[in-house]
Design a protein around this motif. Structure first.
Motif, PDB file in Angstrom:
ATOM      1  N   LYS A 142       0.856  -1.170   0.000  1.00 24.54           N
ATOM      2  CA  LYS A 142       0.000   0.000   0.000  1.00 24.54           C
ATOM      3  C   LYS A 142       0.899   1.229   0.000  1.00 24.54           C
ATOM      4  CE  LYS A 142      -3.804  -2.374   0.265  1.00 24.54           C
ATOM      5  NZ  LYS A 142      -4.683  -2.479  -0.931  1.00 24.54           N
ATOM      6  N   PRO A 177      -3.454   3.211   9.724  1.00 24.23           N
ATOM      7  CA  PRO A 177      -2.090   2.704   9.897  1.00 24.23           C
ATOM      8  C   PRO A 177      -2.017   1.197  10.095  1.00 24.23           C
ATOM      9  CG  PRO A 177      -2.824   3.893  11.861  1.00 24.23           C
ATOM     10  CD  PRO A 177      -3.834   4.159  10.790  1.00 24.23           C
ATOM     11  N   TYR A 214      -1.793  -0.507   6.834  1.00 25.46           N
ATOM     12  CA  TYR A 214      -0.485  -0.334   6.189  1.00 25.46           C
ATOM     13  C   TYR A 214       0.584  -1.205   6.838  1.00 25.46           C
ATOM     14  CZ  TYR A 214      -1.652   2.999   2.636  1.00 25.46           C
ATOM     15  OH  TYR A 214      -2.150   3.569   1.484  1.00 25.46           O
ATOM     16  N   SER A 255      -2.418   6.200   4.703  1.00 21.73           N
ATOM     17  CA  SER A 255      -1.701   5.507   5.771  1.00 21.73           C
ATOM     18  C   SER A 255      -1.907   6.177   7.126  1.00 21.73           C
ATOM     19  CB  SER A 255      -0.206   5.421   5.436  1.00 21.73           C
ATOM     20  OG  SER A 255       0.467   6.659   5.661  1.00 21.73           O
ATOM     21  N   TYR A 265       3.111   5.205   6.231  1.00 19.57           N
ATOM     22  CA  TYR A 265       3.653   4.609   5.008  1.00 19.57           C
ATOM     23  C   TYR A 265       5.182   4.613   5.047  1.00 19.57           C
ATOM     24  CZ  TYR A 265       5.440   4.396   0.269  1.00 19.57           C
ATOM     25  OH  TYR A 265       6.181   4.065  -0.840  1.00 19.57           O
TER      26      TYR A 265
END
Length: 326
Positions: free
Chosen positions: A76, A86, A89, A82, A141
């Motif tokens: 991702k 979270p 991710y 993100s 991310y």
């Protein structure tokens, strides 16, 4: 060699697959098609549909296709998303990577190329970012990419797996229109979208400490990026136990305002941008030092900014025919 390309039906992955084939390597694509497009996979290249979280399926694919090396791109990648999710991710990007590495090391696959990102650096306060710059990611991310590098490096040290973590800067362009980026999350497609609507492109912040007040970035053609993967893969084949971390950029900074001007010129538009508020966490300048990759792999970017924009625009028109009429 036969290379498993995870995420090989995606924008960057499809270019890596073609670069591998052009270099005489064999490729197998593994993709869950959540964002990838099956039609991007060339005829004759096996497409295995599955999740990177499915260890049993991965092990079967590695075994049945006699995989000799892996290029792991599946992840991702939307910074804003993100922040909102979270856990998703970390699951997809970190646990997915761990699952892939487990299948790879269990099968004795010798080489592993990891798709990382310049997002690991966060807000570097330097003119050119070297690989030794401190890493302080500003988003989940970026955190997952940094954790991924740690995991790849540790696995290599523990098992002898040859590894390369490639830190991408801002990827633009397409080898052909049908391979263009279909997302509207990066500067160039975001500007294309506004120009197609006849609306002003947006600049987030005009008061950064840069020559024209807008952010400065390093843009790299996706074809050059794909060729860097081939160079890394071949280096790992020649260097058992290697552990490389490399920037992939051009070492040339271009401001957002300048980039929009060039996009206007290439596409035949003349729409002045509108400056809006800064986005939280946007660094003023992030430009790669690309010396190490030149030394280690003999790789250097070949394509300029106009080529990036022209090829990206052709891809945009391919997916948005109304843009050509406008």
């Amino acid at each position: 060699m036969t290379w498993l390309i995870t995420g090989g039906a995606g924008y960057i992955g499809a270019h890596v697959v073609r670069a591998m084939l052009d270099a005489g390597e064999r490729a197998v694509v593994y993709d869950d098609l959540s964002t990838g497009i099956a039609e991007r996979v060339p005829d004759g290249v096996p497409l295995e549909v599955g999740s990177t979280l499915d260890g049993e399926r991965l092990a079967k694919v590695v075994r049945e296709h006699g995989i000799d090396g892996v290029v792991h791109l599946a992840a991702k990648k939307q910074v804003g998303e993100s922040v909102q999710v979270p856990l998703r991710y970390y699951r997809e990007n970190v646990e997915g990577l761990r699952t892939v590495l487990s299948a790879v090391t269990d099968a004795g696959v010798p080489s592993f190329v990891f798709s990382s990102s310049a997002a690991v650096y966060g807000m570097p306060d330097v003119h050119l970012v070297t690989e030794e710059a401190p890493c302080a990611p500003m988003s989940p991310y970026g955190e997952t990419k940094l954790v991924g590098e740690w995991l790849v490096r540790a696995t290599g040290r523990a098992t002898g797996l040859s590894t390369a973590s490639l830190r991408y800067f801002n990827v633009v362009g397409a080898a052909s229109p049908e391979l263009a980026d279909t997302g509207v999350f990066n500067l160039v497609p975001m500007v294309f979208e506004k120009l197609t609507e006849g609306a002003p492109p947006r600049i987030f912040g005009g008061d950064h400490p840069t020559p024209d007040g807008t952010c400065v970035r390093d843009y790299i053609h996706v074809v050059d990026l794909a060729e860097a993967h081939v160079a890394a893969a071949r280096r790992l084949r020649r260097a058992p136990g290697a552990g490389l971390t490399l920037n992939i950029g051009r070492g040339e900074g271009i401001s957002v305002r300048e980039m929009i001007g060039r996009i206007n010129a290439v596409t035949g538009h003349d729409i002045a941008p509108a400056v809006t508020a800064r986005r939280p966490g946007d660094p003023a300048r992030v430009v790669a030092c690309a010396d190490r990759i030149a030394t280690e792999l003999g790789w250097k970017a070949r394509h300029g900014v106009e080529e990036m924009i022209t090829s990206a625009w052709a891809g945009w028109i391919h997916g948005h025919p109304e843009a050509a009429r406008g």
